[in-house]
Design an enzyme around this catalytic site. Sequence first.
Site, PDB file in Angstrom:
ATOM      1  CB  THR A  34      -0.949  -0.003   1.221  1.00 56.00           C
ATOM      2  OG1 THR A  34      -1.529  -1.301   1.349  1.00 56.00           O
ATOM      3  CG2 THR A  34      -2.049   1.025   1.063  1.00 56.00           C
ATOM      4  N   GLY A 100       5.527  -7.070   6.594  1.00 57.58           N
ATOM      5  CA  GLY A 100       6.660  -6.863   5.678  1.00 57.58           C
ATOM      6  C   GLY A 100       7.994  -6.850   6.404  1.00 57.58           C
ATOM      7  CD  GLU A 106       6.435  -0.953   9.071  1.00 58.74           C
ATOM      8  OE1 GLU A 106       6.292  -1.164   7.873  1.00 58.74           O
ATOM      9  OE2 GLU A 106       5.871  -1.631   9.947  1.00 58.74           O
ATOM     10  CE  LYS A 124      -4.007  -5.348   4.556  1.00 54.96           C
ATOM     11  NZ  LYS A 124      -2.983  -4.372   4.325  1.00 54.96           N
TER      12      LYS A 124
HETATM   13  C1  5RP Z   1       5.333  -3.858   6.907  1.00 49.93           C
HETATM   14  C2  5RP Z   1       4.002  -3.454   7.407  1.00 49.93           C
HETATM   15  C3  5RP Z   1       2.958  -3.113   6.402  1.00 49.93           C
HETATM   16  O1  5RP Z   1       2.457  -1.853   6.681  1.00 49.93           O
HETATM   17  C4  5RP Z   1       1.860  -4.124   6.482  1.00 49.93           C
HETATM   18  O2  5RP Z   1       2.419  -5.412   6.348  1.00 49.93           O
HETATM   19  C5  5RP Z   1       0.820  -3.894   5.385  1.00 49.93           C
HETATM   20  O3  5RP Z   1       1.388  -4.174   4.144  1.00 49.93           O
HETATM   21  P1  5RP Z   1       0.557  -4.136   2.802  1.00 49.93           P
HETATM   22  O4  5RP Z   1       0.263  -2.707   2.517  1.00 49.93           O
HETATM   23  O5  5RP Z   1       1.476  -4.760   1.784  1.00 49.93           O
HETATM   24  O6  5RP Z   1      -0.689  -4.955   3.008  1.00 49.93           O
HETATM   25  O7  5RP Z   1       3.740  -3.390   8.575  1.00 49.93           O
HETATM   26  O8  5RP Z   1       6.179  -4.276   7.944  1.00 49.93           O
END
Ligand code: 5RP
Length: 226
Positions: A34, A100, A106, A124
């Site tokens: 995203t 991720g 983060e 989500k």
């Molecule tokens: C990475 C994260 C991402 O924000 C989370 O996994 C969401 O990812 P995506 O936008 O691919 O669904 O925390 O560590």
Amino acid sequence: MTSYSQDELKALVGQAALHYVVPGEIVGVGTGSTVNKFIDALASMKDRIAGAVSSSEASTARLAALGIRVFDANEVESLSVYIDGADEIDGGGHMVKGGGAALTREKIVAAQSRSFVCIADASKRVDVLGRFPLPVEVIPMAAQRIARQFAAQGGEARLRMKDGVPLVTDNGQHILDVQGLQIRDPLGFEMQVSQWPGVVTVGVFACQKANVCLLGTPGGVETIRY
Ligand code: 5RP
């Protein structure tokens, strides 16, 4: 009502997040598919921002490839806004993150930002955190002991693997993914697990919860404030 694919919803919220970027300033940038949409959209205003602080090597590479200057977090005292995705977000803006593997950086960039704008598609949104296996970054020698601590709370922790070997994070550590938890008190849970020896970062973001969520829904982008 328009029927958007999940990818289109991610692009919609990535684009909508541009409204929160403060011209002339440095923006905090998260990680994930995203956020990649957001980074691509950010390229359209790269001459109107000073640059970005990034939460992963992957986002840094994407930002740099688009000509957006990336600052080290230590060069910047505070940021107006941090924009990132989530694996889950509850009705109070508490999140599970780390799918991720970038949760530690983060959380660091979120902590130095005055507001957190979460960009997510409607899949989500949860009532109680814990459906998505909870990522926890750990010091490798503590992994099994931490797994046993989760087992005592009803969680099943698995070491995250990549190409047949334990995944190594940008910080040189490992990730446990914990299934079977129902996190009804995100703040208490984050404070408790963060104290366990060997835990680098728990993927519950309650201390650094979202202030705003731009949620991609079949009806378009919904703005939720917490
Ligand atoms: C990475 C994260 C991402 O924000 C989370 O996994 C969401 O990812 P995506 O936008 O691919 O669904 O925390 O560590």
